[in-house]
Design a protein around this motif. Sequence first.
Motif, PDB file in Angstrom:
ATOM      1  N   GLU A 149       0.677  -1.112  -0.032  1.00  7.73           N
ATOM      2  CA  GLU A 149      -0.112   0.101   0.096  1.00  7.73           C
ATOM      3  C   GLU A 149       0.982   1.288   0.208  1.00  7.73           C
ATOM      4  O   GLU A 149       0.442   2.310  -0.710  1.00  7.73           O
ATOM      5  N   SER A 150       1.879   1.305   0.789  1.00  6.76           N
ATOM      6  CA  SER A 150       2.958   2.305   0.891  1.00  6.76           C
ATOM      7  C   SER A 150       3.814   2.424  -0.293  1.00  6.76           C
ATOM      8  O   SER A 150       4.579   3.427  -0.285  1.00  6.76           O
ATOM      9  N   LEU A 151       3.905   1.575  -1.286  1.00  4.96           N
ATOM     10  CA  LEU A 151       4.999   1.774  -2.349  1.00  4.96           C
ATOM     11  C   LEU A 151       4.333   1.695  -3.612  1.00  4.96           C
ATOM     12  O   LEU A 151       3.239   1.370  -4.026  1.00  4.96           O
ATOM     13  N   PRO A 152       5.560   2.520  -4.441  1.00  5.52           N
ATOM     14  CA  PRO A 152       4.819   2.756  -6.060  1.00  5.52           C
ATOM     15  C   PRO A 152       4.796   1.568  -6.890  1.00  5.52           C
ATOM     16  O   PRO A 152       5.402   1.793  -7.771  1.00  5.52           O
ATOM     17  N   MET A 153       4.186   0.338  -6.621  1.00  2.00           N
ATOM     18  CA  MET A 153       4.116  -0.508  -7.292  1.00  2.00           C
ATOM     19  C   MET A 153       2.564  -0.931  -7.656  1.00  2.00           C
ATOM     20  O   MET A 153       1.882  -0.785  -7.000  1.00  2.00           O
ATOM     21  N   MET A 154       2.585  -1.458  -8.950  1.00  2.59           N
ATOM     22  CA  MET A 154       1.030  -1.636  -9.064  1.00  2.59           C
ATOM     23  C   MET A 154       0.784  -3.233  -8.960  1.00  2.59           C
ATOM     24  O   MET A 154       1.941  -3.859  -8.686  1.00  2.59           O
ATOM     25  N   ILE A 155      -0.403  -3.524  -8.578  1.00  2.00           N
ATOM     26  CA  ILE A 155      -0.823  -4.891  -8.240  1.00  2.00           C
ATOM     27  C   ILE A 155      -1.449  -5.816  -9.416  1.00  2.00           C
ATOM     28  O   ILE A 155      -2.659  -5.186 -10.104  1.00  2.00           O
ATOM     29  N   ASP A 156      -0.926  -6.795  -9.742  1.00  2.00           N
ATOM     30  CA  ASP A 156      -1.267  -7.405 -11.021  1.00  2.00           C
ATOM     31  C   ASP A 156      -2.027  -8.738 -10.545  1.00  2.00           C
ATOM     32  O   ASP A 156      -1.296  -9.610  -9.706  1.00  2.00           O
ATOM     33  N   LEU A 157      -3.282  -8.814 -10.884  1.00  2.00           N
ATOM     34  CA  LEU A 157      -4.112 -10.002 -10.365  1.00  2.00           C
ATOM     35  C   LEU A 157      -4.249 -11.221 -11.224  1.00  2.00           C
ATOM     36  O   LEU A 157      -5.032 -12.160 -10.894  1.00  2.00           O
ATOM     37  N   VAL A 158      -3.312 -11.150 -12.155  1.00  2.00           N
ATOM     38  CA  VAL A 158      -3.287 -12.250 -13.090  1.00  2.00           C
ATOM     39  C   VAL A 158      -2.807 -13.553 -12.133  1.00  2.00           C
ATOM     40  O   VAL A 158      -2.306 -13.797 -11.131  1.00  2.00           O
ATOM     41  N   HIS A 159      -3.278 -14.906 -12.845  1.00  2.00           N
ATOM     42  CA  HIS A 159      -2.965 -16.080 -12.528  1.00  2.00           C
ATOM     43  C   HIS A 159      -3.610 -16.683 -11.229  1.00  2.00           C
ATOM     44  O   HIS A 159      -3.711 -17.367 -10.845  1.00  2.00           O
ATOM     45  N   MET A 160      -4.564 -15.587 -10.662  1.00  2.00           N
ATOM     46  CA  MET A 160      -5.444 -15.799  -9.288  1.00  2.00           C
ATOM     47  C   MET A 160      -6.539 -16.654  -9.301  1.00  2.00           C
ATOM     48  O   MET A 160      -7.210 -16.604 -10.333  1.00  2.00           O
ATOM     49  N   SER A 161      -6.947 -17.375  -8.150  1.00  2.00           N
ATOM     50  CA  SER A 161      -8.165 -17.885  -8.247  1.00  2.00           C
ATOM     51  C   SER A 161      -9.342 -16.493  -7.951  1.00  2.00           C
ATOM     52  O   SER A 161      -8.723 -15.561  -7.618  1.00  2.00           O
ATOM     53  N   ARG A 162     -10.422 -17.090  -8.297  1.00  2.00           N
ATOM     54  CA  ARG A 162     -11.348 -15.836  -8.283  1.00  2.00           C
ATOM     55  C   ARG A 162     -11.541 -15.507  -6.896  1.00  2.00           C
ATOM     56  O   ARG A 162     -11.683 -14.133  -6.447  1.00  2.00           O
ATOM     57  N   ALA A 163     -11.341 -16.211  -5.843  1.00  2.00           N
ATOM     58  CA  ALA A 163     -11.551 -16.068  -4.350  1.00  2.00           C
ATOM     59  C   ALA A 163     -10.322 -15.076  -4.061  1.00  2.00           C
ATOM     60  O   ALA A 163     -10.405 -14.081  -3.453  1.00  2.00           O
ATOM     61  N   SER A 164      -9.226 -15.487  -4.404  1.00  2.00           N
ATOM     62  CA  SER A 164      -8.049 -14.308  -4.435  1.00  2.00           C
ATOM     63  C   SER A 164      -8.109 -13.138  -4.941  1.00  2.00           C
ATOM     64  O   SER A 164      -7.886 -12.025  -4.372  1.00  2.00           O
ATOM     65  N   PHE A 165      -8.853 -13.134  -6.181  1.00  2.00           N
ATOM     66  CA  PHE A 165      -9.076 -11.790  -6.985  1.00  2.00           C
ATOM     67  C   PHE A 165     -10.005 -10.898  -6.115  1.00  2.00           C
ATOM     68  O   PHE A 165      -9.872  -9.936  -5.842  1.00  2.00           O
ATOM     69  N   TRP A 166     -11.006 -11.552  -5.531  1.00  2.00           N
ATOM     70  CA  TRP A 166     -12.109 -10.587  -4.647  1.00  2.00           C
ATOM     71  C   TRP A 166     -11.410 -10.415  -3.213  1.00  2.00           C
ATOM     72  O   TRP A 166     -11.556  -9.256  -2.898  1.00  2.00           O
ATOM     73  N   ASP A 167     -10.530 -11.073  -2.783  1.00  2.00           N
ATOM     74  CA  ASP A 167      -9.925 -10.950  -1.461  1.00  2.00           C
ATOM     75  C   ASP A 167      -8.974  -9.868  -1.722  1.00  2.00           C
ATOM     76  O   ASP A 167      -8.847  -8.533  -0.821  1.00  2.00           O
ATOM     77  N   ALA A 168      -8.181  -9.697  -2.744  1.00  2.00           N
ATOM     78  CA  ALA A 168      -7.462  -8.416  -3.254  1.00  2.00           C
ATOM     79  C   ALA A 168      -8.068  -6.967  -3.373  1.00  2.00           C
ATOM     80  O   ALA A 168      -7.773  -6.115  -2.572  1.00  2.00           O
ATOM     81  N   LEU A 169      -9.467  -7.391  -3.853  1.00  2.00           N
ATOM     82  CA  LEU A 169     -10.177  -6.059  -3.882  1.00  2.00           C
ATOM     83  C   LEU A 169     -10.494  -5.472  -2.638  1.00  2.00           C
ATOM     84  O   LEU A 169     -10.712  -4.374  -2.285  1.00  2.00           O
ATOM     85  N   ASP A 170     -10.894  -6.483  -1.880  1.00  2.00           N
ATOM     86  CA  ASP A 170     -11.244  -6.198  -0.401  1.00  2.00           C
ATOM     87  C   ASP A 170     -10.104  -5.649   0.506  1.00  2.00           C
ATOM     88  O   ASP A 170     -10.438  -4.783   1.292  1.00  2.00           O
TER      89      ASP A 170
END
Length: 332
Positions: A149-170
Amino acid sequence: MINSYVGGVIYDVMAHHGIPGNRAEVLRSTYLPRWRKGGLEAAVVQVSNWPSINAYFAEIDRSEGEITYCRTRADFDNRPEGSFGIFLSLEGHGPFAGDFEALHTLAELGVTTFTFSHNLQNLLCTGSNERFGEGGFSHLGKQTLQELESLPMMIDLVHMSRASFWDALDLYDGDLFVSHSNADALCPHPRNLTDDQIKAVAERNGTIGLNTFRGYVSPEPLKATLSDLLDHAMYMYDMVGPEHLSIGADYCESPVEMLLPVLDMIDPDGAHGIKGRGRELYTYGPEGLEDASNLGAIATGLAERGLTPDEVDLVCGESYLRMLERSRPSKP
């Protein structure tokens, strides 16, 4: 044009750099001609450990200016005329998993992106091809998101399960994107995105990179064509607009023999139609997009489907650069 996912090249690069005394220039000699023929001006290459990072920096330094290392949009925009831009993206689920201090070093070095998974379960999250595919982020994965959250990196949600995807958004408040996936509605596969996922990426100001891997383009992958990939593009275009589309052309690039064990590994029981089929699925891309030298056909095809020149420019790189500038602003 910018390709936001160049993964397989690293195997070839590392094989050459592993030969003692070899001052390898694999990108310059083998890949740049093909990429330039396809209209590429830059690529996002994947790294996973210090040796792979070292190899790419050596390649860039030995290129005599033909390759420019890009940390920001300004680096790309201001590179010498004709120089090819290289961005680094970290697949952080390997030796860097849990090394939070290394994330700060990598961000300082200019690594633009963090990827959590490569299709299977790891220390950080569940991947798209895992048998217990509803698993999401681990505690360590959640802590990693918090650090990012504090770093200037983008987060790529590729290759994830759909549960992991929604976890990341939350769990994560910043911009999120998916470097190389297509529409599940047109080619059902856990690696592709549902309509709800596509809309969620757009709501987070992200892009979705059009993926040339034939198994994710058509339910009949050996019959996949450029037209099929353009169908994915138009499906997502109609849903979220061109500002949320990019190019994520996942080609084999390295000699296919180097990639076959990896393809078998990500589908160990053959449940996703990849195990034992790597050679036929990955040696070439869809008809009309057989390798990276054909990538210009995407821009031509999008224009023929009715996109304006400005919209084609968005898909072919501008959308990615805008996302990068928000995450990692260019210094004055």
